[in-house]
Design an enzyme around this catalytic site. Structure first.
Site, PDB file in Angstrom:
ATOM      1  N   PHE A 278      -4.996   2.602   9.291  1.00 55.96           N
ATOM      2  CA  PHE A 278      -4.876   2.026   7.946  1.00 55.96           C
ATOM      3  C   PHE A 278      -3.914   0.852   7.995  1.00 55.96           C
ATOM      4  O   PHE A 278      -2.775   0.989   8.436  1.00 55.96           O
ATOM      5  CB  PHE A 278      -4.382   3.056   6.921  1.00 55.96           C
ATOM      6  CG  PHE A 278      -4.318   2.480   5.535  1.00 55.96           C
ATOM      7  CD1 PHE A 278      -5.470   2.397   4.753  1.00 55.96           C
ATOM      8  CD2 PHE A 278      -3.132   1.982   5.014  1.00 55.96           C
ATOM      9  CE1 PHE A 278      -5.432   1.839   3.481  1.00 55.96           C
ATOM     10  CE2 PHE A 278      -3.088   1.419   3.739  1.00 55.96           C
ATOM     11  CZ  PHE A 278      -4.245   1.349   2.973  1.00 55.96           C
TER      12      PHE A 278
ATOM     13  N   ASP B 228       1.932  -1.869  13.941  1.00 58.95           N
ATOM     14  CA  ASP B 228       2.070  -1.741  12.489  1.00 58.95           C
ATOM     15  C   ASP B 228       3.061  -0.611  12.204  1.00 58.95           C
ATOM     16  O   ASP B 228       2.731   0.570  12.296  1.00 58.95           O
ATOM     17  CB  ASP B 228       0.702  -1.445  11.856  1.00 58.95           C
ATOM     18  CG  ASP B 228       0.778  -1.385  10.336  1.00 58.95           C
ATOM     19  OD1 ASP B 228       1.903  -1.363   9.789  1.00 58.95           O
ATOM     20  OD2 ASP B 228      -0.295  -1.349   9.692  1.00 58.95           O
TER      21      ASP B 228
ATOM     22  N   LYS C 256       6.993  -1.155   3.105  1.00 54.66           N
ATOM     23  CA  LYS C 256       7.380   0.102   2.481  1.00 54.66           C
ATOM     24  C   LYS C 256       8.891   0.255   2.292  1.00 54.66           C
ATOM     25  O   LYS C 256       9.441  -0.309   1.364  1.00 54.66           O
ATOM     26  CB  LYS C 256       6.751   1.274   3.236  1.00 54.66           C
ATOM     27  CG  LYS C 256       5.204   1.257   3.092  1.00 54.66           C
ATOM     28  CD  LYS C 256       4.570   2.609   2.985  1.00 54.66           C
ATOM     29  CE  LYS C 256       3.147   2.507   2.455  1.00 54.66           C
ATOM     30  NZ  LYS C 256       2.128   2.328   3.484  1.00 54.66           N
TER      31      LYS C 256
HETATM   32  C1  PLP Z   1       0.943   1.291   3.440  1.00 62.88           C
HETATM   33  C2  PLP Z   1       0.525   0.686   4.727  1.00 62.88           C
HETATM   34  C3  PLP Z   1       0.037  -0.639   4.806  1.00 62.88           C
HETATM   35  C4  PLP Z   1      -0.221  -1.467   3.581  1.00 62.88           C
HETATM   36  O1  PLP Z   1       0.935  -1.787   2.885  1.00 62.88           O
HETATM   37  P1  PLP Z   1       0.828  -2.338   1.383  1.00 62.88           P
HETATM   38  O2  PLP Z   1       2.248  -2.652   1.031  1.00 62.88           O
HETATM   39  O3  PLP Z   1       0.225  -1.261   0.555  1.00 62.88           O
HETATM   40  O4  PLP Z   1      -0.021  -3.549   1.415  1.00 62.88           O
HETATM   41  C5  PLP Z   1      -0.244  -1.161   6.052  1.00 62.88           C
HETATM   42  N1  PLP Z   1      -0.067  -0.434   7.175  1.00 62.88           N
HETATM   43  C6  PLP Z   1       0.393   0.825   7.142  1.00 62.88           C
HETATM   44  C7  PLP Z   1       0.598   1.567   8.419  1.00 62.88           C
HETATM   45  C8  PLP Z   1       0.695   1.441   5.921  1.00 62.88           C
HETATM   46  O5  PLP Z   1       1.124   2.703   5.896  1.00 62.88           O
END
Ligand code: PLP
Length: 393
Positions: A135, A220, A249
């Site tokens: 994700f 990520d 986050k």
């Molecule tokens: C939440 C998340 C995203 C997306 O972040 P947003 O601030 O919602 O755009 C991308 N990568 C990972 C691993 C995430 O948990």
């Protein structure tokens, strides 16, 4: 105002793109939340990982208050003291890279995709190998990078140039490399994908493979970063360094900020005119980020997350022996997944009734990510509620 009155306004005026619990929160402190009806909740999934320091950490609140009275926004054509200061913190606590600030995780991912493409452009390389079940966010490129068709359905044509291979399958990545491949994108722990932890062999193997084949390794860490897994950044468990890392986050302790951290060797890729954002790295959010760093580092909260995580894991494992509904427990630090043999939806709903907030992802995986400041007594309290629910499941 009541929960119901708040809900009515939403139903009348807000686009219904979220599934809702029907609860309106009006106040938060640490691991606790209060709703408009005066109910108090224990929050083991604060803000989907945003409130890493819990709700309204006093150090973050006072930094924001102070900054709000000084300077809220200047354009990125001018400097202000806090962007460079936060970039220094991020750089020195990771791999010495350079930072681009965005407003969200998806935008940090977007930036990393553009960086990789720009870097490979002269050689006609643009393909990015990403993982199944991953994700990376909801913008069109981020959703194209995401390895789950449920997020992509209805939005075709997707951005081209993404291949998806099974997570933790080094041979699969190797076989997917073509003359057009430019980067490998991976979460060290798949969060939304159900708390699947990368193996050492996989991440170390990816590092070697990327070096051998001249690919960028993009990690990520939007969900795993900022102490959550027991180290400031999750890759630090693996004895490797990425070329690019994305954060968001919990970086701002509750305010919207994202970041892309880039190895120094890539410092001439995104030159003026190639990439930008109006809001990114503004005074308010970078001041908040500085306060977050300060709290994590001075309070040794990453180490604390490792300790609290062990405690949480032990208690959950004891529960797993008692309740056959638990299939497996996975995770690192305070990022824990409890995979069930059945849907977790009802369990989450019942916990909510008993005033405990947790999450369920991938149908069957309970996701528990308490604030790094959670106390053992709070963990006990939450786990007792969860156990009470499991006992009647
Ligand atoms: C939440 C998340 C995203 C997306 O972040 P947003 O601030 O919602 O755009 C991308 N990568 C990972 C691993 C995430 O948990």
């Amino acid at each position: 105002m009541t929960n119901k009155q708040v809900r009515q306004k939403y139903e009348a005026y807000v686009l219904p793109n979220y599934s809702k619990a029907g609860i309106a929160f009006v106040r938060g402190s640490g691991s606790w939340l209060w709703d408009a009806d005066g109910n108090k909740y224990l929050d083991f999934f604060p803000g989907w990982g945003v409130n890493g320091l819990g709700h309204c950490h006093p150090k973050v609140v006072s930094a924001i208050r102070d900054q709000a009275g000084k300077l809220l926004h200047v354009s990125n054509n001018y400097d202000h003291p806090w962007q460079g200061a936060l970039a220094e913190k991020i750089s020195k606590s990771s791999f010495g890279g350079l930072v681009f600030f965005s407003n969200s995780g998806a935008e940090a991912i977007e930036a990393s995709i553009k960086l990789a493409r720009k870097w490979g452009n002269n050689e006609g390389r643009y393909e990015i190998i990403a993982m199944k079940n991953s994700f990376h966010g909801r913008t069109l490129a981020a959703v194209s990078a995401t390895g789950q068709t449920k997020y992509q359905e209805g939005f075709t044509p997707l951005v081209e140039g993404f291949l998806h291979v099974p997570f933790n399958d080094l041979g699969g990545v190797e076989r997917a490399i073509t003359g057009k491949t430019v980067a490998v994108l991976v979460e060290p722990i798949q969060g939304e994908g159900g708390i699947h932890v990368a193996t050492k062999e996989f991440l170390q193997g990816l590092r070697k493979l990327c070096d051998q084949r001249r690919l960028l390794l993009i990690l990520d860490e939007v969900q795993t970063g900022m102490g959550r897994t027991g180290k400031m950044f999750c890759y630090q468990h693996y004895g490797i360094k990425p070329d690019v890392m994305t954060l968001a986050k919990s970086l701002g302790g509750g305010v919207p900020i994202g970041a892309m951290v880039v190895d120094q060797k890539l410092n001439n890729v995104l030159v003026p005119g190639t990439h930008a954002t109006t809001f990114g790295g503004g005074p308010l959010v970078t001041r908040a980020g500085l306060a977050v760093f300060d709290v994590i580092q001075k309070g040794k909260l990453a180490q604390r997350a490792a300790r609290m995580g062990n405690y949480l894991r032990k208690r959950l494992e004891r529960m797993a022996m008692k309740y056959l509904v638990i299939h497996e427990i996975r995770g690192k630090g305070l990022m824990v997944g409890v995979e069930l043999v059945q849907s977790g939806k009802e369990i989450v709903a019942e916990c909510l009734k008993r005033k405990l907030l947790i999450n369920c992802t991938q149908e069957k995986v309970l996701r528990i990510m308490p604030a790094l400041t959670v106390t053992p007594a709070e963990l006990d309290q939450g786990l007792e509620i969860l156990e009470g629910v499991l006992a009647v499941t």
